[in-house]
Design a protein around this motif. Structure first.
Motif, PDB file in Angstrom:
ATOM      1  N   VAL A 208       0.829  -1.196   0.000  1.00  0.00           N
ATOM      2  CA  VAL A 208       0.000   0.000   0.000  1.00  0.00           C
ATOM      3  C   VAL A 208       0.866   1.249   0.000  1.00  0.00           C
ATOM      4  O   VAL A 208       0.603   2.216  -0.718  1.00  0.00           O
ATOM      5  CB  VAL A 208      -0.958  -0.013   1.210  1.00  0.00           C
ATOM      6  CG1 VAL A 208      -1.654   1.337   1.362  1.00  0.00           C
ATOM      7  CG2 VAL A 208      -1.973  -1.123   1.073  1.00  0.00           C
ATOM      8  N   SER A 209       1.911   1.229   0.807  1.00  0.00           N
ATOM      9  CA  SER A 209       2.811   2.372   0.879  1.00  0.00           C
ATOM     10  C   SER A 209       3.503   2.602  -0.453  1.00  0.00           C
ATOM     11  O   SER A 209       3.658   3.732  -0.922  1.00  0.00           O
ATOM     12  CB  SER A 209       3.850   2.150   1.979  1.00  0.00           C
ATOM     13  OG  SER A 209       4.772   3.214   2.023  1.00  0.00           O
ATOM     14  N   SER A 210       3.914   1.490  -1.100  1.00  0.00           N
ATOM     15  CA  SER A 210       4.579   1.603  -2.399  1.00  0.00           C
ATOM     16  C   SER A 210       3.628   2.151  -3.455  1.00  0.00           C
ATOM     17  O   SER A 210       3.992   3.003  -4.272  1.00  0.00           O
ATOM     18  CB  SER A 210       5.112   0.228  -2.821  1.00  0.00           C
ATOM     19  OG  SER A 210       5.712   0.300  -4.090  1.00  0.00           O
ATOM     20  N   ALA A 211       2.371   1.657  -3.434  1.00  0.00           N
ATOM     21  CA  ALA A 211       1.383   2.126  -4.395  1.00  0.00           C
ATOM     22  C   ALA A 211       1.078   3.599  -4.197  1.00  0.00           C
ATOM     23  O   ALA A 211       0.945   4.371  -5.154  1.00  0.00           O
ATOM     24  CB  ALA A 211       0.103   1.295  -4.278  1.00  0.00           C
ATOM     25  N   ALA A 212       0.952   3.990  -2.937  1.00  0.00           N
ATOM     26  CA  ALA A 212       0.674   5.389  -2.640  1.00  0.00           C
ATOM     27  C   ALA A 212       1.824   6.265  -3.109  1.00  0.00           C
ATOM     28  O   ALA A 212       1.627   7.363  -3.649  1.00  0.00           O
ATOM     29  CB  ALA A 212       0.437   5.565  -1.150  1.00  0.00           C
ATOM     30  N   GLY A 213       3.046   5.774  -2.932  1.00  0.00           N
ATOM     31  CA  GLY A 213       4.204   6.528  -3.376  1.00  0.00           C
ATOM     32  C   GLY A 213       4.240   6.670  -4.887  1.00  0.00           C
ATOM     33  O   GLY A 213       4.545   7.734  -5.431  1.00  0.00           O
TER      34      GLY A 213
ATOM     35  N   ALA B 179       1.649   6.575  -6.898  1.00  0.00           N
ATOM     36  CA  ALA B 179       0.571   7.485  -7.297  1.00  0.00           C
ATOM     37  C   ALA B 179       0.980   8.937  -7.095  1.00  0.00           C
ATOM     38  O   ALA B 179       0.680   9.814  -7.913  1.00  0.00           O
ATOM     39  CB  ALA B 179      -0.698   7.163  -6.511  1.00  0.00           C
ATOM     40  N   ALA B 180       1.669   9.202  -5.990  1.00  0.00           N
ATOM     41  CA  ALA B 180       2.113  10.568  -5.710  1.00  0.00           C
ATOM     42  C   ALA B 180       3.125  11.025  -6.751  1.00  0.00           C
ATOM     43  O   ALA B 180       3.102  12.175  -7.216  1.00  0.00           O
ATOM     44  CB  ALA B 180       2.710  10.634  -4.311  1.00  0.00           C
TER      45      ALA B 180
ATOM     46  N   GLU C 269       1.283  11.781  -9.982  1.00  0.00           N
ATOM     47  CA  GLU C 269       0.542  13.046  -9.872  1.00  0.00           C
ATOM     48  C   GLU C 269       1.472  14.236 -10.007  1.00  0.00           C
ATOM     49  O   GLU C 269       1.152  15.235 -10.678  1.00  0.00           O
ATOM     50  CB  GLU C 269      -0.186  13.095  -8.532  1.00  0.00           C
ATOM     51  CG  GLU C 269      -1.069  14.323  -8.374  1.00  0.00           C
ATOM     52  CD  GLU C 269      -1.819  14.312  -7.056  1.00  0.00           C
ATOM     53  OE1 GLU C 269      -2.435  15.340  -6.720  1.00  0.00           O
ATOM     54  OE2 GLU C 269      -1.791  13.275  -6.365  1.00  0.00           O
TER      55      GLU C 269
END
Length: 327
Positions: free
Chosen positions: A302-307, A309-310, A313
């Motif tokens: 989840v942390s990797s995916a969020a990173g 995505a950021a 963006e």
């Protein structure tokens, strides 16, 4: 294998230290009671507080005598002396609450307003006037003063008890030939002795949550430890002429005495934890702290995916800035 051997040897040592420390602590406490150490220290400290003296001089003794004349102290003295007057008359309370101290001062200052007495701390005479009781703030100030003083007194008593514990522990180590080095060596090299110590510790540790019941009734003295086959006690034919034996045992006695200064509660905690570790194994880490657990892997994903995505963006925003608005 090595880890298990080390753990079992440590359990045996902790058992020895706990038993001897319990005996040493009992001797120290008995000595303290015989000497009225706590009660005498309390009396002298109160005398110094009331007189403003730095030592227990005549003024402090006079102030203490007045304090003992209060009904509060008389009640505490009666409670402390119940059933012990046959032994000695000057028992006295070993402890006094801050509230009782403030109440006793309230009673004492009533007499001071009527009959000023030399040798009593001047600030006590200013706490109230004739016909008035101590104000709530005044009592709170007295209680805080008393608690702070008793905190320092408690520290001084612990230092005294620790010093005496070392002397008593050294005496027991020599009298019982309890050498930390020799005991560790024997436990390490002799499986039968090590197993006997483990059995004595485990049988009781799983049934008790207090130090009093940690060892069975059959293991309470140095002689009882010797009965288990532990390398303690004196044997006939000891060769004091052997320099290596003498040096190693003297050093072992000193180490034993130093370790006994940690106290029986400390060794109770160590022994119970070690026994629990051996019987149940090490406590597994929580899922969030286990890198191989699904919880940790999912959190990392989840942390990797969020990173990611950021980052995407930010890249989109940067590209929009470079392109600018359409004309």
């Amino acid at each position: 294998m090595f880890g298990s051997l080390a753990l079992e040897t440590t359990i045996g040592l902790a058992l020895v230290f706990f038993v001897v420390a319990s005996l040493a602590s009992a001797i120290v406490e008995g000595t303290s009671r015989l000497l009225r150490k706590r009660a005498r220290d309390l009396e002298q400290t109160i005398g110094q507080m009331l007189s403003g003296s730095t030592t227990f001089d005549d003024a402090a003794e006079q102030a203490l005598k007045m304090f003992k004349g209060t009904s509060i102290y008389a009640s505490a003295d009666m409670a402390a002396s119940r059933g012990r007057r046959w032994f000695r008359k000057d028992v006295g309370p070993a402890y006094l609450s801050a509230r009782s101290f403030a109440d006793a001062i309230d009673e004492l200052t009533d007499r001071l307003t009527e009959t000023p007495v030399e040798g009593v701390n001047k600030r006590l005479k200013n706490f109230r006037t004739d016909g008035e009781t101590l104000a709530l703030d005044a009592k709170a100030a007295l209680e805080n003063w008393y608690d702070e003083t008793m905190g320092r007194l408690s520290g001084a008593y612990k230092r005294w008890a620790t010093g005496v514990l070392f002397l008593v522990g050294l005496g027991l180590a020599v009298a019982g030939n309890v050498s930390a080095f020799h005991t560790a060596q024997t436990l390490w090299q002799q499986p039968a002795v090590r197993q006997a110590a483990l059995d004595a510790a485990e049988q009781a540790a799983v049934k008790s949550t207090t130090g009093d019941g940690l060892v069975t009734k059959n293991v309470q003295t140095v002689q009882d430890l010797a009965g288990l086959g532990m390398p303690v006690g004196w044997e006939h034919g000891t060769h004091w002429s052997d320099a290596a034996w003498t040096v190693s045992h003297v050093a072992g006695w000193l180490v034993t005495a130093l370790l006994l200064m940690l106290g029986a509660p400390f060794w109770f905690d160590v022994l119970s934890r070690l026994v629990s570790l051996r019987t149940t194994g090490a406590k597994p880490p929580a899922a969030a702290q286990d890198p191989g657990a699904a919880t940790s892997l999912r959190a990392a994903a989840v942390s990797s995916a969020a990173g990611a995505a950021a980052v995407a963006e930010m890249a989109t925003a940067e590209s929009a800035l470079k392109t600018g608005p359409l004309s």
